[in-house]
Every structure is written in structure tokens, then in C-alpha cells.
Write a protein that holds these residues in place. Sequence first.
Motif, PDB file in Angstrom:
ATOM      1  N   ALA A   1      68.527  43.611 104.453  1.00 29.21           N
ATOM      2  CA  ALA A   1      69.767  43.464 105.221  1.00 29.21           C
ATOM      3  C   ALA A   1      69.912  44.585 106.247  1.00 29.21           C
ATOM      4  CB  ALA A   1      70.965  43.455 104.273  1.00 29.21           C
ATOM      5  N   PHE A   2      69.592  45.799 105.851  1.00 33.22           N
ATOM      6  CA  PHE A   2      69.696  46.929 106.774  1.00 33.22           C
ATOM      7  C   PHE A   2      68.647  46.847 107.869  1.00 33.22           C
ATOM      8  CE2 PHE A   2      72.974  49.105 104.593  1.00 33.22           C
ATOM      9  CZ  PHE A   2      73.393  50.121 105.422  1.00 33.22           C
ATOM     10  N   SER A   3      67.473  46.353 107.552  1.00 34.09           N
ATOM     11  CA  SER A   3      66.440  46.182 108.584  1.00 34.09           C
ATOM     12  C   SER A   3      66.923  45.209 109.658  1.00 34.09           C
ATOM     13  CB  SER A   3      65.141  45.661 107.956  1.00 34.09           C
ATOM     14  OG  SER A   3      64.625  46.580 107.030  1.00 34.09           O
ATOM     15  N   ILE A   4      67.540  44.116 109.214  1.00 36.76           N
ATOM     16  CA  ILE A   4      68.078  43.122 110.164  1.00 36.76           C
ATOM     17  C   ILE A   4      69.190  43.742 110.997  1.00 36.76           C
ATOM     18  CG2 ILE A   4      69.332  40.932 110.349  1.00 36.76           C
ATOM     19  CD1 ILE A   4      67.812  40.085 107.747  1.00 36.76           C
ATOM     20  N   LEU A   5      70.067  44.506 110.336  1.00 37.63           N
ATOM     21  CA  LEU A   5      71.157  45.183 111.047  1.00 37.63           C
ATOM     22  C   LEU A   5      70.617  46.160 112.091  1.00 37.63           C
ATOM     23  CD1 LEU A   5      73.881  46.095 108.389  1.00 37.63           C
ATOM     24  CD2 LEU A   5      74.238  44.824 110.509  1.00 37.63           C
ATOM     25  N   CYS A   6      69.601  46.935 111.688  1.00 31.84           N
ATOM     26  CA  CYS A   6      69.021  47.933 112.598  1.00 31.84           C
ATOM     27  C   CYS A   6      68.389  47.272 113.815  1.00 31.84           C
ATOM     28  CB  CYS A   6      67.974  48.773 111.867  1.00 31.84           C
ATOM     29  SG  CYS A   6      68.669  49.968 110.722  1.00 31.84           S
ATOM     30  N   VAL A   7      67.599  46.232 113.586  1.00 32.98           N
ATOM     31  CA  VAL A   7      66.938  45.530 114.695  1.00 32.98           C
ATOM     32  C   VAL A   7      67.987  44.923 115.626  1.00 32.98           C
ATOM     33  CG1 VAL A   7      65.476  43.563 115.290  1.00 32.98           C
ATOM     34  CG2 VAL A   7      64.824  45.061 113.416  1.00 32.98           C
ATOM     35  N   SER A   8      69.023  44.317 115.044  1.00 32.03           N
ATOM     36  CA  SER A   8      70.092  43.713 115.859  1.00 32.03           C
ATOM     37  C   SER A   8      70.805  44.774 116.685  1.00 32.03           C
ATOM     38  CB  SER A   8      71.102  42.990 114.952  1.00 32.03           C
ATOM     39  OG  SER A   8      70.469  42.011 114.165  1.00 32.03           O
ATOM     40  N   ALA A   9      71.137  45.903 116.043  1.00 32.02           N
ATOM     41  CA  ALA A   9      71.858  46.975 116.744  1.00 32.02           C
ATOM     42  C   ALA A   9      71.006  47.570 117.857  1.00 32.02           C
ATOM     43  CB  ALA A   9      72.267  48.054 115.749  1.00 32.02           C
ATOM     44  N   VAL A  10      69.700  47.726 117.618  1.00 26.49           N
ATOM     45  CA  VAL A  10      68.797  48.269 118.651  1.00 26.49           C
ATOM     46  C   VAL A  10      68.743  47.333 119.851  1.00 26.49           C
ATOM     47  CG1 VAL A  10      66.364  48.745 119.175  1.00 26.49           C
ATOM     48  CG2 VAL A  10      67.381  49.654 117.086  1.00 26.49           C
ATOM     49  N   LEU A  11      68.672  46.034 119.580  1.00 25.21           N
ATOM     50  CA  LEU A  11      68.615  45.042 120.667  1.00 25.21           C
ATOM     51  C   LEU A  11      69.918  45.012 121.459  1.00 25.21           C
ATOM     52  CD1 LEU A  11      66.777  42.093 118.846  1.00 25.21           C
ATOM     53  CD2 LEU A  11      65.826  43.665 120.556  1.00 25.21           C
TER      54      LEU A  11
END
Length: 351
Positions: free
Chosen positions: A16-26
Motif C-alpha cells: 500500500a505504501f509503495s503504491i502511495l509513494c509512486v502515486s505521490a511522486v507522479l
Amino acid sequence: MEKLKKVLISYAVPIAFSILCVSAVLIARIPPIFLASEIVRRLSRNTFLVLSLIIPIIGGLGLNFGIVLGAMAGQAALFFVVDWKMKGLLGILVACLMASAISIVLGWLAGLTLNRAKGREMITSMILGFFANGIYQLIFLFFIGSLIPFRTKQFLLPEGVGLRNTVDLYGTVASALNNVWMVRIGTVRVFVLPLLIVAALCLFLTFLFKTKLGQDIRAVGQDMHIAEVAGINVNKVRVIAVIMSTVLAGIGQVIYLQDIGTINTYNSHEQIGLFSIAALLVGGATTRKATIWNAILGVLLFHTLFVVAPSAGNKLFGQPQVGEFFREFLAYAVIAFALAMHGWRARKILM
């Protein structure tokens, strides 16, 4: 299919955090070079503190919110190093030795207390942190400059008693470890010595759990009753685990603050326990199981979100503060989730 389901459940938080991180970076569109530079620096700055949590978890004491005691010891040591005008690596070494000495005493007292609160160690260590914070503030707000001599007047309050809100480490030990060996990869600065210290701690922990003491800690964490029947002094092993965690936290706080360059006298230590525990849980650790890789992955994911959240909040809502609130919410949420899962598992075992 069943195996995949178990993996997804076990690693739900890191995924879940990996998805959050990738989304936030984008969303944030932060330059990759800047992001890489920040993440590498935070890995060298925060990982030692997160690793200090592993020993108590394996020893069955759960999430040690009491590492703030070690953080206070590290700060106290740095105050005196600054007052004595010690500089560079000598100042860092003296601060680490002083922090370790204070942490041994605090860890021993905390360990004795936690032995009287078996089964409620996490909430007890949290309350211990609040109690110790009161004593810390009493000492550095009222005793420094009166009962305890402090020669550096610019760091004292106007009345000459108590430390100011901020103590500057520049000119003494600020970046003392960072400046020893720095490698540039493009425009990314890599501070090698702090990373080597983290690697040394990883090797130490790996070696520790292969020794008799490490096996005793693991046995106590698995089942205290069986460990006691096997002839292990359970209370002693638990105290040793808490002392080691507190000492590592003290040294970790020195490493952290020399990188920051300033000490927020009355607040720097308060969030150390919360954010270190949150980072470890984000990496996939639980209240009963934690590894070195959980710590490293957790620091990577949690601090990536720390870096990009304000920019993402600004892009989405026009307010960087939204990202700040969101990342604090996530820190508390992940701890609450871990504690809820711990309670659910304990209840399931009893049933």
C-alpha cells in the motif's frame, strides 16, 4: 492462489505504501535527482534509529516507544559536547560514549519497569517516554545554568537558567560524520561514513542473533514460559534487550542530529519513537517480528512519502500543509493498524 493471498495479506502495508509513494511522486513531479539525494541522505540519517527497535521486538517486548529515552540521552550528551567546545569526530565520539552511559542507566530502569508490566509493554514504554520527557524538561529548563553549570551563555535563556529552544551544532559537531567521506554521483551527495555505520550495525545484529544471548532473546520472544523452563533468566534477558535498544537509540540520535545541524531542545526527541516505529511497520514488520530488511525498506518508503507529500498536497489542493497533515496521519494510522492486529491475534490465540 491461496499462497498469493497470504503474501498479499502479509505485505499489505509495504504494498500500500509503495503504491502511495509512486502515486505521490507522479503527482508531485519532483526532479528525480533531488528525490534521490533526499532519500540517500535520510537513509544514512534515520536507519540507525529504526534498527534500534529490532531487538525488543524479537525479545517479545513489542514496539519500544521507550527509545525516546535513548534519544534524550543523545541530546543531553550533545548539549555538553557543545558547551565544552568539542569539534568534529572527537565531539561525536564523546557524545556517543556519554549517550551510551546515560542510556544504560535509563534502559536498565525501563527494563525493570517493563518486567513488571508483562503483556502491556508497549503502552508502558509509551508512558515511560512521557514521564521521562517531564524529567528531561525539568533538568534542561530549570537545572541547567543553576544547579548544573553551562558556560555557553548564548544557548541559555535571558535569565541565565535553562536552555533556549534551539541549540546550534554548527562550528562543533554538525555534519562531522558526513564530511569525513562524501562521494558525488552526478549531483547526488552520498555520505559514506554514516552508511558504513548503519551497515556495521546490520552486521552486529546479524551476529548477535547467532550468539547465545541472541538465541536467548529469540527464545524469550517466542515463549517466556518455555524459555524459563529451559533455564533462561527471562527477566534478565528482557532487561538486556531494552538496554541495548536504548543505547542504540542514543547513538542513533547523535547520528541524526549531527546531520540536521541543530537541536530543537524540547521537541527533537518527541517524534523519534513515533516516526521510527511507523517506518519499521511500513517496511512490513509487526509487533512480534522484525528484520533488518523491514527497517531499510520502511525508511525508504516512509521517507520517500515524507519528501514528496508536501509537493503532492500543493499540486492537488494548493496547500503544502495538506501533505504534512497526511503524512502525520499515515504515521499514526500505521501504528494503530499494527496494534489493532496485535490485539486481534492475541485474542484469537486466547479463544
